[in-house]
Design a protein around this motif. Structure first.
Motif, short mmCIF file in Angstrom:
data_model
loop_
_atom_site.label_atom_id
_atom_site.label_comp_id
_atom_site.label_asym_id
_atom_site.label_seq_id
_atom_site.Cartn_x
_atom_site.Cartn_y
_atom_site.Cartn_z
N SER A 1 4.67 10.53 2.30
CA SER A 1 3.46 10.27 1.48
C SER A 1 2.17 10.08 2.31
CB SER A 1 3.53 8.70 0.71
OG SER A 1 2.19 8.32 0.07
N ARG B 1 2.73 2.15 -3.48
CA ARG B 1 1.89 2.47 -4.61
C ARG B 1 1.80 4.21 -4.58
NH1 ARG B 1 -2.11 -2.39 -3.72
NH2 ARG B 1 -3.01 -0.55 -2.34
N GLY B 2 1.90 4.67 -3.37
CA GLY B 2 1.47 5.97 -3.36
C GLY B 2 2.38 7.17 -3.83
N ARG C 1 4.84 10.43 -3.89
CA ARG C 1 5.63 11.10 -2.68
C ARG C 1 5.92 12.40 -3.01
NH1 ARG C 1 6.64 7.51 1.37
NH2 ARG C 1 6.13 5.37 0.99
N PHE D 1 1.04 -1.13 -0.06
CA PHE D 1 0.04 -0.06 0.10
C PHE D 1 0.97 1.02 -0.05
CE2 PHE D 1 -2.54 3.32 2.15
CZ PHE D 1 -3.50 3.55 1.40
N PRO D 2 1.82 1.39 0.81
CA PRO D 2 2.70 2.75 0.91
C PRO D 2 3.36 2.70 -0.27
CG PRO D 2 2.76 1.45 2.94
CD PRO D 2 2.03 0.72 1.86
N ARG E 1 0.12 7.86 2.49
CA ARG E 1 -0.07 6.48 2.45
C ARG E 1 0.86 5.81 3.66
NH1 ARG E 1 -2.06 3.17 -1.98
NH2 ARG E 1 -3.18 4.41 -3.28
N ASP E 2 1.77 6.62 4.21
CA ASP E 2 2.54 6.01 5.24
C ASP E 2 1.55 6.10 6.72
OD1 ASP E 2 4.66 5.78 3.47
OD2 ASP E 2 5.61 7.83 4.17
#
Length: 84
Positions: free
Chosen positions: A69, A60-61, A63, A57-58, A71-72
């Motif tokens: 990100s 793919r996002g 930055r 998941f993290p 997503r972190d």
């Protein structure tokens, strides 16, 4: 959160002067604290599953230029804590 936003908006329109400024500052502080989960209890423990989701998941996002990100997640302490 909706109630906090409505209260801040209402107080900003109704009140005037120094009291209004202090009240609005207090309302905004309460709203930001709520939105950032600042007063939430720490998570007691973090269960890890068998899925690769927490790893992929993290990755793919997007930055920013500092490598951060949205997503972190640091689910060991609190949700939405920046990982450092």
């Amino acid at each position: 959160m909706t109630n906090l936003m409505i209260r801040a908006g209402w107080d900003a329109r109704i009140e005037s002067g120094k009291v209004a400024s202090d009240k609005l500052e207090s309302d905004v502080e309460a709203l930001v604290t709520y939105m950032l989960f600042a007063d939430e209890a720490r998570l007691a423990r973090c269960d890890s599953g068998v899925s690769t989701f927490t790893k992929t998941f993290p990755e793919r996002g997007p930055r920013d230029h500092q490598g951060r990100s949205l997503r972190d997640f640091d689910l060991e302490k609190r949700m939405f804590s920046p990982i450092r």
